[in-house]
Design a protein around this motif. Structure first.
Motif, PDB file in Angstrom:
ATOM      1  N   ASP A  32     -65.451  39.517  42.275  1.00  0.00           N
ATOM      2  CA  ASP A  32     -65.725  40.434  43.369  1.00  0.00           C
ATOM      3  C   ASP A  32     -64.450  40.930  44.037  1.00  0.00           C
ATOM      4  N   THR A  52     -61.473  45.184  45.685  1.00  0.00           N
ATOM      5  CA  THR A  52     -62.802  44.728  45.299  1.00  0.00           C
ATOM      6  C   THR A  52     -63.181  45.244  43.914  1.00  0.00           C
ATOM      7  N   LYS A  99     -65.020  34.953  43.300  1.00  0.00           N
ATOM      8  CA  LYS A  99     -66.414  35.345  43.201  1.00  0.00           C
ATOM      9  C   LYS A  99     -67.111  34.875  44.466  1.00  0.00           C
TER      10      LYS A  99
END
Length: 117
Positions: A32, A52, A99
């Protein structure tokens, strides 16, 4: 398990430029957030910049306008372009892969950046 390897750190004069690279042993497309942190001995590790999965970026105020973070998912690499370097940028720079769910964090071993005349 993903291994992160930073490179590109060096001794550079004030006003100079460096590009740091963070090469991952596996795919980074599933992370992420990819980020760069830095740490000076005796001080807390601080966030420098992050990007991101949709390529939104954020920078610490101290580097805004001078540093640029980017990610190349095809090459599994994250970059930090550092321009107009100042002595206060001297630190060990660390790459981080995160993540959010489930929460997973990976760190590289760091690369030394020294800005000095």
């Amino acid at each position: 398990q993903v291994q992160l390897v930073e490179s590109g750190g060096a001794l550079v004069q004030p006003g100079g430029s460096l590009r740091l690279s963070c090469a991952a042993s596996g795919s980074i497309s599933g992370f992420d957030v990819m980020a760069w942190y830095r740490q000076v001995p005796g001080r807390q590790r601080e966030l420098v910049a992050f990007i991101t999965s949709v390529r939104s970026t954020h920078y610490a105020d101290s580097v805004k306008g001078r540093f640029t973070i980017s990610r190349d998912n095809a090459e599994n690499t994250v970059y930090l372009q550092m321009n107009s370097l100042k002595p206060e940028d001297t630190a060990v720079y660390y790459c981080n892969a995160k993540k959010l769910a489930p929460s997973i964090d990976y760190w590289g071993q760091g690369t030394q950046v020294t800005v000095s005349s």
